[in-house]
Structures are given as structure tokens and as C-alpha cells.
Write an enzyme that holds these catalytic residues in place. Structure first.
Site, PDB file in Angstrom:
ATOM      1  N   ASN A 207       0.857  -1.189   0.000  1.00 30.85           N
ATOM      2  CA  ASN A 207       0.000   0.000   0.000  1.00 30.85           C
ATOM      3  C   ASN A 207       0.888   1.233   0.000  1.00 30.85           C
ATOM      4  OD1 ASN A 207       0.446   0.905   2.859  1.00 30.85           O
ATOM      5  ND2 ASN A 207      -0.353  -1.139   3.248  1.00 30.85           N
ATOM      6  N   LYS A 285       8.446 -18.352  -9.094  1.00 28.61           N
ATOM      7  CA  LYS A 285       7.807 -17.278  -9.860  1.00 28.61           C
ATOM      8  C   LYS A 285       6.678 -17.821 -10.766  1.00 28.61           C
ATOM      9  CE  LYS A 285       8.671 -13.580 -13.086  1.00 28.61           C
ATOM     10  NZ  LYS A 285       9.521 -13.124 -14.175  1.00 28.61           N
ATOM     11  N   LYS A 337     -14.481   1.523  15.469  1.00 22.01           N
ATOM     12  CA  LYS A 337     -13.231   0.751  15.403  1.00 22.01           C
ATOM     13  C   LYS A 337     -12.569   0.660  16.775  1.00 22.01           C
ATOM     14  CE  LYS A 337     -11.150   0.899  11.549  1.00 22.01           C
ATOM     15  NZ  LYS A 337     -10.496   1.469  10.370  1.00 22.01           N
TER      16      LYS A 337
HETATM   17  O1  C5P Z   1      -8.955  -1.903  10.626  1.00 23.83           O
HETATM   18  P1  C5P Z   1      -8.009  -0.867  10.179  1.00 23.83           P
HETATM   19  O2  C5P Z   1      -6.911  -1.404   9.313  1.00 23.83           O
HETATM   20  O3  C5P Z   1      -8.620   0.361   9.588  1.00 23.83           O
HETATM   21  O4  C5P Z   1      -7.379  -0.364  11.559  1.00 23.83           O
HETATM   22  C1  C5P Z   1      -6.308   0.454  11.564  1.00 23.83           C
HETATM   23  C2  C5P Z   1      -5.503   0.251  12.829  1.00 23.83           C
HETATM   24  O5  C5P Z   1      -5.310  -1.127  13.089  1.00 23.83           O
HETATM   25  C3  C5P Z   1      -4.116   0.838  12.696  1.00 23.83           C
HETATM   26  O6  C5P Z   1      -3.689   1.247  13.986  1.00 23.83           O
HETATM   27  C4  C5P Z   1      -3.305  -0.355  12.198  1.00 23.83           C
HETATM   28  O7  C5P Z   1      -1.931  -0.207  12.527  1.00 23.83           O
HETATM   29  C5  C5P Z   1      -3.942  -1.494  12.944  1.00 23.83           C
HETATM   30  N1  C5P Z   1      -3.949  -2.785  12.225  1.00 23.83           N
HETATM   31  C6  C5P Z   1      -3.178  -3.808  12.695  1.00 23.83           C
HETATM   32  N2  C5P Z   1      -3.195  -5.037  12.093  1.00 23.83           N
HETATM   33  C7  C5P Z   1      -3.978  -5.247  11.010  1.00 23.83           C
HETATM   34  C8  C5P Z   1      -4.761  -4.209  10.517  1.00 23.83           C
HETATM   35  C9  C5P Z   1      -4.723  -2.991  11.143  1.00 23.83           C
HETATM   36  O8  C5P Z   1      -2.443  -3.612  13.674  1.00 23.83           O
HETATM   37  N3  C5P Z   1      -3.980  -6.429  10.430  1.00 23.83           N
END
Ligand code: C5P
Length: 397
Positions: A207, A285, A337
Site C-alpha cells: 500500500n 515465480k 473501530k
Molecule cells: O482496521 P483498520 O486497518 O482500519 O485499523 C487500523 C488500525 O489497526 C491501525 O492502527 C493499524 O496499525 C492497525 N492494524 C493492525 N493489524 C492489522 C490491521 C490494522 O495492527 N492487520
């Protein structure tokens, strides 16, 4: 500085004479200095002058049996608030970077988990040599702090960077490191950057996170005196100085690194972790098979690192902070959240492309806690970091 314990390792360089003044400056500020003189260091200053100024025994040899009985070298390195290496010679830096332990000084440095401040001093070409610069990068990543070297005329007759920092500059760096900062003695964990999830050995899903906000936050926490473990995915921004850097690629590696870094007083999850990884990632690959049909990738959910740590029943950091990058109904989504993940605060931001926040230098955040939502004005990511670090310090006070 009063009552602070400094383990001072004096390396073998002409700048060692300045450490006599450094010892005096430290003791007059009330610090207790335990001196360690390397074999090469003893060629430049005498054990007698060092111990007379420190008012303490000078340790010189790894195999001093009396010392081993009274206070082993491991103990010696752990009771200190800070280890200072001055002068940090090219040789000492190389030993530290490669983890060698063949005398008292290098053994102490390998056996300790106390923070280390280096005051490098060497010939300008030795300083500029790729090997020394490589070692410096490694030492930075291991969490070492560095003061100097300064530029100027050198004892060897050359001119350039390589002069050891002056005693008062080293004193200032020591004060900042053991700090009277509000987060002194606190361990804070910060995740940052994107994760890379492999499709096959050469391709991955990623990303656009640059790691800028997490990096700024780690720097701001360290500036308040915290011991910071910085677990970072492959970010574009370089990690800050003075923090312990743990590099990972995938979400699963990030979770393992976070768990290995615990216990922590606070944990801040600023990483943009991939929610999904490829379940059928190929070991070699992937090739076009001539049919024109693309490969079918299957996805599986990654561990939620923030939720895992926030919901720990034993050993949970006292303060767990998550970030939420949203494109609509920012406050509602972030509030939900916070409840779902079980963290204490959520720092929410609007990452619609027109805001220019993702990958940009500024951020506009809303901090959601049990007390409700508080929106901060748009400011630089550095300012957000400093304000958030100050809040974290307040919460841990
Ligand atoms: O659910 P979302 O990705 O929007 O949540 C964001 C928060 O959760 C951020 O603090 C991100 O670092 C954390 N996160 C995480 N592990 C994941 C997904 C998100 O620690 N697999």
C-alpha cells in the site's frame, strides 16, 4: 543528572584526554561515573588519572577475577542508566556493529540492554570510509545514540569530520538521553510503514503508506526520553535516530516482532497493515501459461496486530493506540473501530485523495478516547507527533 549512573568506556584515541574533562563535568553534576579503559585507551590516559577524577575504580580487563567475583561484567553493564563510549574509535564501532566481544569494553557493550551513546573520534578518512559509515548505520538501527564528530583540525594534521564532540556537548547529549524527559524509563512500541504480502518470490501486494507519521511519532517519543522499539515495514522514510529499529515485511512478521518487543508501557500502531495476504502464494515465480487466463489468487485474513495486543489479558501495555485511515464518516467509523479493537485511543484521519494526507507532510486528526472525539487543526505530521507524544506522556505519568 544527580544520582545517575554512567558507565564510561574510554577507547584508544588521542581524544581520550578530553574524557578526563568529561568525567569532571559529569561528577560535578552529581553523576556517578564508572570508568572502563580499553587497552588502547590506556595508551593515551592513565588508569590513575581516570580513577582519581571519577572517584571510582577503573575497570580494565575482562579476566579480572576479583571483579568477576564481586560484580560480573554483565552486572556492570546493566546497573548503568547510560553507557557512553568516548572516544568511540573506528575499531570499537566495528566491534559493536559486528557483535564481537573479545575484551571488557566490547563484552559490556554486547551484554547490555542499556542505551549507548557514542562520541566518535577518528581520522577523517577513517570516518568517511564506507566500512565505518556502514557500521554507523547498523549502530543507529540497533538504537545507539551518536554525538558528533565535529569538523575541524585534527591531531593527525588533517581537516574534516572526525574530532570528538567537546565535553559539554557530550554532557548535553547525556542529559537528553537519560533525560529528565517525562517518558524517561518508559518503553514505547511503535509500528510504522506498509506491509508487503508476497504473491510469489518476486511479487507482492503493498500500500502507499510512507511511514512518515509513525517515524515522526517514534522520534517525538524518543525526544521525551522514551526507550522506543520501532517495528517498521518497508517504508520510504528512513527510521529516526536513537530508537531500536526492527525491520519486517509481512503482517505476520510484524505481529511476531511486536510480541517479541513486549513488555511495553505503551504501544502505538501507526503501520498500514495489509488486511489480507495471498493464501496460495507460490514458492517459485508464477508464469503465464499461454491460455490467457490470469492466475486465481486466493486471499486470507491477516492477524489484526492492534486488536491482538489491545485484547491481551496479561501483559497488555497500559496504553494502546491505533490509527484509522478513513475516507468517509471518519468519526463514526473510528469510534466503532475503537470499540471493536479494544484499544484506548484511535487517531483518525481522512485519507480521501483530495486531502493530500496519505504520503503528504501534513495531517488533520481526530483523537477518539473514552472521553469522546477531539479534532485537532491541520498541522505538520511532526507537530501531530509531538502533540500525541505529549498526550502519551501525560497518560503514562
Ligand atoms: O482496521 P483498520 O486497518 O482500519 O485499523 C487500523 C488500525 O489497526 C491501525 O492502527 C493499524 O496499525 C492497525 N492494524 C493492525 N493489524 C492489522 C490491521 C490494522 O495492527 N492487520
Amino acid at each position: 543528572m544527580l544520582g545517575k549512573r554512567i558507565l564510561l568506556i574510554i577507547g584508544g584515541g588521542i581524544a581520550a584526554y578530553k574524557t578526563l574533562d568529561l568525567i569532571r563535568r559529569l561528577t560535578e553534576r552529581g553523576a556517578a561515573v564508572t570508568p572502563v579503559l580499553t587497552k588502547a585507551g590506556a595508551e593515551f590516559v592513565t588508569p590513575l588519572s581516570v580513577s582519581a577524577l571519577a572517584g571510582a575504580k577503573v575497570h580494565t580487563d575482562l579476566f579480572d577475577l576479583t571483579d568477576e567475583a564481586e560484580m560480573g561484567h554483565i552486572q556492570l553493564s546493566r546497573v548503568a542508566d547510560l553507557i557512553v563510549v568516548a572516544p568511540a574509535t573506528a575499531d570499537l564501532m566495528a566491534k559493536m556493529a559486528s557483535g564481537r566481544a573479545d575484551d571488557l569494553a566490547s563484552t559490556l557493550l554486547l551484554a547490555t540492554d542499556t542505551r549507548v551513546l557514542l562520541a566518535p573520534a577518528m581520522n577523517v578518512r577513517m570516518w568517511n570510509h564506507p566500512a565505518t559509515q556502514r557500521n554507523l548505520v547498523t549502530l543507529h538501527s540497533d538504537g545507539a545514540l551518536v554525538v558528533g564528530p565535529n569538523e575541524g583540525a585534527m591531531a593527525c594534521g588533517e581537516f574534516g569530520p572526525g574530532r570528538m564532540a567537546e565535553p559539554l556537548e557530550i554532557v548535553a547529549a547525556i542529559e537528553a538521553a537519560i533525560g529528565s524527559g517525562p517518558l524517561a524509563d518508559r518503553h514505547v512500541l511503535v509500528t510504522s510503514g506498509p506491509t508487503h504480502e508476497p504473491i510469489d518470490p518476486v511479487r507482492y501486494i503493498a500500500n502507499r503508506s510512507s511511514g512518515a507519521q509513525g517515524t515522526a511519532l517514534a522520534a517525538a517519543l524518543a525526544a521525551l526520553g522514551a526507550r522506543v522499539t520501532f517495528v517498521t515495514g518497508p517504508a520510504t522514510v528512513l527510521p529516526p535516530d536513537g530508537v531500536k529499529v526492527v525491520r519486517v515485511e509481512t503482517a505476520r512478521e510484524m505481529l511476531a516482532a511486536v510480541q517479541a518487543a513486549l513488555p511495553a508501557d505503551a504501544a502505538v500502531f501507526a503501520a498500514a497493515v495489509a488486511d489480507w495476504r495471498v493464501a496460495n502464494a507460490a514458492g517459485s515465480k508464477m508464469k503465464k501459461d499461454g491460455t490467457g487466463r490470469p492466475p486465481a489468487l486466493e486471499f486470507t485474513e491477516n492477524p489484526d496486530i492492534l486488536a491482538t495486543i489491545a485484547q491481551m489479558t496479561a501483559g497488555r501495555p497500559r496504553l494502546v493506540v491505533g490509527f484509522a485511515a478513513e475516507t468517509d464518516d471518519v468519526i463514526d467509523h473510528a469510534t466503532a473501530k475503537r470499540a471493536r479493537k479494544g484499544c484506548d485511543w484511535i487517531v483518525a484521519n481522512d485519507v480521501r485523495p483530495e486531502t493530500g494526507i496519505m504520503g503528504g507532510a501534513e495531517n488533520a486528526v481526530t483523537v477518539i478516547s473514552a472521553d469522546g472525539a477531539e479534532s485537532w487543526p491541520r498541522m505538520s505530521k511532526d507537530q501531530v507527533a509531538r502533540k500525541l507524544a505529549a498526550r502519551i506522556a501525560e497518560a503514562l505519568a
